[in-house]
Every structure is written in C-alpha cells, then in structure tokens.
Write a protein that holds these residues in place. Structure first.
Motif, short mmCIF file in Angstrom:
data_model
loop_
_atom_site.label_atom_id
_atom_site.label_comp_id
_atom_site.label_asym_id
_atom_site.label_seq_id
_atom_site.Cartn_x
_atom_site.Cartn_y
_atom_site.Cartn_z
N LEU A 55 0.85 -1.14 0.01
CA LEU A 55 -0.09 0.14 0.08
C LEU A 55 0.89 1.31 -0.08
O LEU A 55 2.09 1.32 0.58
N PRO A 56 0.23 2.21 -0.51
CA PRO A 56 1.07 3.64 -0.45
C PRO A 56 1.25 4.01 0.95
O PRO A 56 0.29 3.66 2.04
N PRO A 57 2.15 4.64 1.46
CA PRO A 57 2.23 5.00 3.08
C PRO A 57 1.18 5.81 3.43
O PRO A 57 0.93 5.55 4.65
N ARG A 58 0.64 6.76 2.65
CA ARG A 58 -0.51 7.30 3.09
C ARG A 58 -1.71 7.01 2.45
O ARG A 58 -2.46 8.08 1.74
N PHE A 59 -1.96 5.78 2.68
CA PHE A 59 -3.46 5.44 2.15
C PHE A 59 -4.62 6.01 2.96
O PHE A 59 -4.40 6.51 4.18
N GLU A 60 -5.71 6.19 2.34
CA GLU A 60 -6.79 6.70 2.83
C GLU A 60 -7.86 5.62 2.95
O GLU A 60 -7.97 4.56 2.31
N VAL A 61 -8.84 5.74 3.82
CA VAL A 61 -9.94 4.94 3.95
C VAL A 61 -11.40 5.57 3.51
O VAL A 61 -11.65 6.76 4.27
N LEU A 62 -12.15 5.08 2.73
CA LEU A 62 -13.10 5.86 2.13
C LEU A 62 -14.46 5.44 3.03
O LEU A 62 -14.38 4.50 3.38
N GLN A 77 -6.11 -0.75 -4.05
CA GLN A 77 -4.87 -1.05 -3.53
C GLN A 77 -3.70 -0.13 -3.94
O GLN A 77 -2.97 0.25 -3.29
N ALA A 78 -3.62 -0.13 -5.11
CA ALA A 78 -2.49 0.67 -5.86
C ALA A 78 -2.86 1.95 -5.49
O ALA A 78 -1.79 3.08 -5.42
N GLN A 79 -4.14 2.69 -5.57
CA GLN A 79 -4.32 3.90 -5.22
C GLN A 79 -4.19 4.40 -4.03
O GLN A 79 -4.08 5.45 -3.65
N GLY A 80 -4.26 3.65 -3.04
CA GLY A 80 -4.36 3.69 -1.74
C GLY A 80 -5.49 4.17 -1.18
O GLY A 80 -5.77 5.14 -0.33
N LYS A 81 -6.86 3.80 -1.80
CA LYS A 81 -8.31 4.30 -1.46
C LYS A 81 -8.97 3.01 -1.11
O LYS A 81 -9.60 2.47 -1.83
N LEU A 82 -8.91 2.70 0.29
CA LEU A 82 -9.47 1.50 0.64
C LEU A 82 -10.82 1.61 1.21
O LEU A 82 -11.18 2.65 1.65
N GLU A 83 -11.60 0.68 1.27
CA GLU A 83 -12.93 0.54 1.69
C GLU A 83 -12.88 -0.42 3.03
O GLU A 83 -11.95 -0.97 3.30
N PHE A 84 -13.95 -0.36 3.84
CA PHE A 84 -13.85 -1.05 5.27
C PHE A 84 -13.61 -2.51 5.08
O PHE A 84 -12.70 -3.02 5.77
N HIS A 85 -14.14 -3.13 4.04
CA HIS A 85 -13.77 -4.53 3.91
C HIS A 85 -12.46 -4.98 3.55
O HIS A 85 -11.85 -5.87 3.88
N ASP A 86 -11.79 -3.94 2.86
CA ASP A 86 -10.42 -4.01 2.45
C ASP A 86 -9.34 -4.14 3.71
O ASP A 86 -8.37 -4.78 3.64
N LEU A 87 -9.75 -3.37 4.59
CA LEU A 87 -8.98 -3.16 5.68
C LEU A 87 -8.70 -4.66 6.50
O LEU A 87 -7.52 -5.15 6.68
N LEU A 88 -9.89 -5.31 6.34
CA LEU A 88 -9.87 -6.74 7.32
C LEU A 88 -9.29 -7.49 6.37
O LEU A 88 -8.41 -8.30 7.10
N VAL A 89 -9.42 -7.48 5.06
CA VAL A 89 -8.78 -8.69 4.12
C VAL A 89 -7.47 -8.59 4.12
O VAL A 89 -6.53 -9.46 4.33
N LEU A 90 -7.10 -7.25 4.01
CA LEU A 90 -5.55 -7.06 3.78
C LEU A 90 -4.70 -7.23 4.98
O LEU A 90 -3.57 -7.58 4.98
N ALA A 91 -5.36 -6.77 6.09
CA ALA A 91 -4.55 -7.04 7.53
C ALA A 91 -4.37 -8.57 7.73
O ALA A 91 -3.32 -8.76 8.11
N ARG A 92 -5.55 -9.35 7.52
CA ARG A 92 -5.51 -10.62 7.92
C ARG A 92 -4.37 -11.43 6.72
O ARG A 92 -3.60 -12.20 7.34
N ARG A 93 -4.61 -11.08 5.63
CA ARG A 93 -3.59 -11.37 4.53
C ARG A 93 -2.16 -11.11 4.99
O ARG A 93 -1.23 -11.84 4.91
#
Length: 743
Positions: free
Chosen positions: A144-151, A344-360
């Motif tokens: 992820l980009p270091p300064r990603f955001e959560v939509l 993921q490339a743009q660093g604009k994540l949704e709530f479910h992305d957070l869970l899946v990527l953290a678990r991964r």
C-alpha cells in the motif's frame, strides 16, 4: 405488528414501589472475579443482556495495567465506535479512581498513570480501526502507499457506482451481450437489478471470490432441439379423445414442436422451454378414454410422456441458467478483483479491504506476524457472536506463537492470557457481516480457553427477566453446532424501584379476516389496538422510572414509549392510528426518510428537471404537494389546450397564469441550474422556492418534515464532497438509500 406480537414493558396503573434490600453479590460473582483477576488465562465469556460486561472488561484491563502490561499492548476490539468510546471513558475513570481495586503499590501506580496518559493512543476501537492501525504500521509490507486513505460509506458507494456503470457499459458493448441479456431476462433475473446485486455481493465478499468463482467463460449451452422434438412427437402420436383435457395439452405440444423446429431467437426458445416446463404427468379422464375406445395403457403412457417432456425442458432451462451464472461469475470476478487491485494501488481502501488486507498481511508475512505478536500482548474481542470470520483469524494469529504451524485459525492455539472473547449467541443478529453461530460454538470448543458465564442482569426489572426466561427457554433449544442451550438471566437490578410488567397484545386471532385485503385490515386493527393501549397508558399516567420525580417514579410521556416493527409495511397503518388519536410520534428509522412524501416530491422534481422526456415524472411531481396542480388543472392543460408535458416549451401568453404553466416554468428553472449546481444546491433551491419548510407548519409533524429535509440536503452535500457528481448519478444513489435497511 403484522404477524408479530407488539410487546410493551411498562408499569401497571398504580404500582407500589418495591425497594431493594441492601445490595448483595450477584450469583455469578465467582465468574466476574475470574474475568477480573485470572490474567494469565484465555477466557471465553458468555455475557447476557445487561450483564455488566463492560464493567467486567474494564476491571480486567485495569488489573492488566496494574500487573505491568502497558495500555498500548492491550487491543480491545468493539463492535461500534460508540461502544469503543464508552469503554475508553470507563477505563479512564477506573484508572483515575484511587479506590478501584486493591491498594496500588508504587510500580502499579506508575503504570496506571502512564496508562491514563497514553489511553487516547491505545488500540481500543472497532475491528476496522484495528485493521487500519495494522496496515498503517506496515503499509509497504501490505503493498500500500504509505499515506493510504479509507473511504467512508458514501465515498465507497460513489466509487462503486462509477466503476459499475463503466463495467456494465463495456459488458453490454461486447458481442456476447445480446445472448447474455436474453439469458438474464427470461426468468425474471434481469440485467438490472440482477447483475448489480451480484456485483454488490462479490464486492462485499471479494476475499472469497478468487477461490470460489471460476475465471473461465463457459461454452454455450445447447438447446438439444432434436431431443425435445422427439418427445413432442411421442405425445402428438397419441389418439386423444377430442373432449378430454389432454387434447388441449396435445395441441399445445404440437404448437411447441412447430416453433422448436422453426427459426427463433434465444428468447423465443427460452419462452417455449418455460411453457413446456409447466407440463405435468397428470390430467385426462380414464372414463372418457375408455368410452373413446382407447387402450387402457394409453392414458398412463401419455402422462408419462408429458412428464418426460416437462423434465427435459427443465433440464434445458437449468443448462441455460448455469451458462448465465458462469458468465456473470467470470466477468464479475474479473471486475471485482481488478477493482480491489486498483484501490490497493491508489491507496483508497474500503472497510472490507482493511480486514482482508490485515489478515492477509499477518498470514503471509512472518516478520509482521512476529511484530504484531510482540506489540499486542492482550486481545479483548467484544460482541464475538457477530464477528466476521476474518476477525477471529486475525486475532488468533496474533495471539498464537508465530512459530506455531497452521494455516487455519482452528489449527492454532493462543498463548495463555493472550485472548479474551466476549459474546452472547442469543444476541447474534448481524448475519450480513458473515457472522456464523457455528463459528462461535467451534471457537468455544476448539480454543484453549476457560468458559465463564455472566448471567446477572442489572438493567431490567424482575417481571421482564421472568418473562424473558420463561419465553426464551422454550424457544432456544440447544443443538450441537447450531445453538447453545439457553442460560437463564438473574434479575439483579440495584436501582431500587421496580416499575413494569409485560403485557402481550394481539393474542386473540382475527378469525373473521380472510381473502383479498385481509393483511391490510389486520395491520389496521393491530395498529388500532397498539394506539389504544398507548392512549390508555398516557391518560392513566402509567408510571415509569424517572429519577427527577419524587420516589423515582413518574407518569409516562410519549417519549417513554417505543413501538418496534419487524418491517416498515406496518408503519403506515400505525402512523394513521396514532394520528387519529392525536398521539405525537416520530419514526426513528432513517431508511424511511427517502420514502417520505416531501422527500419523494423533491427527488421527483430533480428527476423531472434532469430528463425532459420523462413525462411520468413531470406529471407526477406536478400533482404532488410541491406544485399542487389538481387533476382538473392537468386535464385542462393537456386536453383542453392541447399542451405537452415538457418544461422546454414556453407557455402562450394567455396561459401564463395557469398552475401547470407555473409548475413547468419552475422545473425549467431547476433544469437550467443543473449544469453548474450540486444536488444539495438544487434541493435547497427547490425547498426554498416551493416553501417546503413553511408549508410544513400546517402539518402536526412539521419538526419531522424539517428534520428529514435537512437530513437529505446534508446527505446530498456529503455525497458531492465524497466525489459524487451529476444529478442522474445522485438520483441513482438515492434509490439505493430508500431500500429497507440501508440507513
């Protein structure tokens, strides 16, 4: 309401206050002591409603701090932001209370002071907040980009709508689109909303898509007309008595045979298959066939042939449906996973992305897992019965020894004292989050954790608790891997006053209701029953607990009464019944906002102004209270004067004062503003020019109307700030918000 019973918990007319004796320890005190003091034991806590679980968790956190665990190592994961804020506030109070727990020695006092200082930075929050923290600590490792955001929810919806619109446009431009549309339309699936619903489901569960959905496009399903024609010929070969019911079926089969062998589109073929699938191996009169001189085996043989033809048609339909599912699965799989990669490339994540990527990240990167294990030495998971499976997987991986092998959570064991799970299977309601009661039960039996139960209830009166225990013990029956046995609650309310009893309404059946319209009449009668009880409660001054009143009891007010509905289909009847009796009320479900008449009129005006060809929207909004044109005005405009339903035409001078002309001119004014105005600006303009807020003063629920109008305008502003653009896209978004349960 509807098929449900309306339940009220309120006092009888003139109760005598019951004063509690001196408070005594609750019957589950031994389990509360375990939660607070056994800090090196993994716990699986069953906490009933009103059991004071927050108090128990606060005691455990404070004792962990006193024992030397820094507050930054204690990850307390709650279900909502509100619960997290309350837990943090309660912990702060407990850390600052010198009387809390045994007398602190100097090291413990130092730890508690440090915990108070660092509490705002402690990992106490929702699951999504915790996952966000994990990814923010290791963005590069998570790609992820270091300064990603959560939509937020609105931004996510906007982004999905734009991606989906582009996807659907490209899909329908492809050469295979004609066949796909025909496959979708034949059984009511429809391109819209069928494909969209599938896309939303894929989006919400994208972590499962790659493993469960094939990327390969299927071969076209073959109609196998020859097989169907042969079965038709077998039926038409029977000599059927002309006055028998089988004669009509044979004629229908003969027509189908002709159509099957002729030139036809896929839609026409699917229509014929649907008709043939309705055939059953029944019909015909034995006496008629015998009188006709037919062989006694002829009718059973024809019935069997009819059944074979119907079965063959069903099989062909199933093949075409399977083709449709595989096509949509393949294209939506690509659309979904490409969208994830793009976010993921743009660093604009949704709530479910957070869970899946953290678990991964914790699963694939051993170094990160080791760092998380060392950083978060205690994990407390609240509302575990509603947890997403990802949460359990992530928590167990962090709590277990990083060197312990195992690809699944149930192959791992958390180290002693690392994990504390809190939940109540009786309160599991969030199935849409993939919560699964079997997972709750499996975790209880698989993880090396001591099970304790907090059964005391400090919230409700004994009358309510007795009713709950009696009712739920009969309804909740223990079954392996399905449902644990019901654990009775113990009434331990310590507030001193016990007003209240339980009354069941609607126990008597309405046996006189049957046939068409019975459901509406039933809702009307039940609404009347509920409204009558409310009138009685208010007029007789039924007592409720109120600390500001002498003795802690006071007469109930409208705001003390809540009516819960299983679905909003019953709401209209209830509101009518309450209004007829002059009872002030307010509907609290904000998903109803977009269904309110004043909001529907505002949105309809936007739709009419945005699309000059939508005559239905134009006429409908002219008839609404927003413009107030009567049916006579509309008839006069169209029939007498021969005018069109369009705001593009300028009205003749002699019709300038006509109500319809004024309404169309107002719509034209809005249409002229659309190119450079946001939806919130357009709605504000409409509300102001059409005096929506002023006219609401004539309604007894004027404050509710003002609240709804402000809410919708604020939501429109948030939609634009989140990147939404265009009135048409906004109107599509509002249609989604009006669906039951969206808000």
């Amino acid at each position: 309401m509807g098929e449900q019973l309306a339940l009220f918990a309120m006092s009888v007319a003139t109760p005598t206050p019951l004063i509690d004796p001196a408070p005594s320890p609750p019957p589950d005190q031994q389990f509360r002591d375990i939660v607070a003091n056994q800090l090196h034991t993994n716990l699986f806590i069953g906490a009933g409603a009103g059991s004071g679980k927050t108090t128990a968790l606060v005691a455990r956190v404070v004792n962990l701090v006193r024992s030397g665990v820094p507050i930054g190592e204690i990850a307390a994961i709650t279900f909502t932001e509100k619960a997290a804020a309350e837990l943090r506030h309660r912990i702060r109070e407990a850390l600052a209370d010198p009387q809390a727990g045994p007398q602190a020695d100097e090291p413990a006092a130092t730890m508690m002071a440090a915990a108070r200082k660092d509490l705002d930075h402690a990992p106490i929050g929702t699951l999504h907040a915790f996952a966000n923290r994990v990814l923010a600590d290791f963005p590069i490792e998570a790609s992820l980009p270091p300064r990603f955001e959560v939509l937020d929810e609105v931004s996510s919806a906007n982004a999905f709508n734009e991606r989906y619109d582009d996807f659907l446009e490209d899909l329908l431009d492809s050469p295979q689109a004609v066949r796909l549309v025909e496959l979708c339309d034949h059984d009511g699936f429809k391109v819209d909303p069928g494909i969209r619903r599938m896309a939303e489901d894929f989006q919400a569960n994208w972590d499962l898509v790659a493993a469960r959905v094939s990327p390969d496009l299927p071969s076209e399903a073959l109609p196998r007309v020859e097989e169907l024609v042969a079965l038709c010929d077998a039926i038409t070969a029977f000599d059927v008595p002309p006055n028998d019911t089988m004669a009509e079926k044979a004629a229908r089969v003969a027509l189908a045979r002709t159509r099957l062998t002729g030139q036809q589109t896929l839609s026409e073929l699917l229509h014929e298959l649907n008709e043939l699938a309705k055939l059953r191996g029944s019909g015909g009169n034995k006496a008629t066939w015998k009188k006709y001189g037919a062989d006694e085996d002829a009718l059973p043989a024809m019935r069997a042939s009819m059944a074979d033809l119907g079965t063959a048609a069903v099989a062909r339909i199933a093949a075409f449906n399977e083709e449709r599912r595989y096509i949509l699965g393949a294209v939506l799989r690509r659309f979904t996973l490409d969208s994830v990669a793009e976010r993921q490339a743009q660093g604009k994540l949704e709530f479910h992305d957070l869970l899946v990527l953290a678990r991964r990240l914790a699963f694939e990167n051993h170094g990160v897992r080791r760092a998380l294990h060392d950083r978060y030495t205690r994990l407390l998971l609240d509302e575990f019965q509603d947890t997403d499976p990802i949460q359990l997987d992530l928590a167990v991986r962090i709590a277990a020894d990083p060197e312990q092998p195992g690809s699944q959570w149930n192959e791992l064991q958390p180290l002693p004292g690392r994990l504390c799970l809190v939940g109540d299977p009786k309160q599991s309601i969030y199935r849409f989050r993939r919560a699964d009661i079997s997972q709750f039960l499996d975790a209880a039996s698989t993880l090396d954790a001591e099970s304790v139960t907090l059964s005391a209830n400090f919230r409700s009166t004994p009358a309510v608790i007795d009713w709950v225990n009696q009712t739920m013990s009969a309804l909740i029956i223990g079954e392996d891997h399905v449902q644990p046995q019901y654990v009775p609650l113990a009434a331990c309310r310590t507030r001193g006053i016990h007003p209240g009893s339980v009354t069941v309404l609607g126990a008597e059946a309405h046996d006189d209701l049957y046939g068409a319209g019975a459901a509406d009449e039933l809702r009307t009668r039940e609404a009347g029953d509920v409204a009558d009880v409310i009138v009685q409660a208010l007029s007789e001054g039924w007592l409720v607990g109120r600390e500001s009143e002498p003795g802690g009891l006071g007469p109930c007010r409208p705001g003390d009464i809540t009516v819960l509905l299983p679905a909003r289909t019953s709401l209209n009847a209830l509101e009518v019944a309450l209004a007829e009796r002059g009872i002030a009320h307010r509907a609290e479900n904000s998903s109803l906002v977009y269904a309110a008449p004043e909001i529907r009129s505002l949105l309809l005006a936007l739709r009419a102004a945005d699309d000059p060809t939508d005559e239905l929207a134009i006429v409908s909004v002219l008839r609404s209270t927003l413009f107030g044109c009567s049916d006579r005005d509309l008839y006069d405009w169209h029939a007498t004067h021969g005018r069109r339903w369009t705001w593009r035409d300028e009205a003749p001078q002699h019709l300038n004062e006509h109500p319809v002309a004024a309404g169309l001119a107002a719509l034209g004014e809005v249409a002229a503003m659309i190119p450079w105005s946001t939806p919130s600006q357009l709605l504000t303009h409409l509300a102001s020019r059409r005096a929506v807020l002023e006219l609401a003063l004539a309604d007894e629920h004027s404050r509710d109307i003002w609240r709804r109008v402000r809410f919708v305008i604020d939501q429109a502003r948030a939609w634009s700030e989140a990147g939404g653009h265009g009135v048409r896209h906004y109107l599509a978004w509002t249609r989604l918000q009006g669906e039951d349960g969206r808000f």
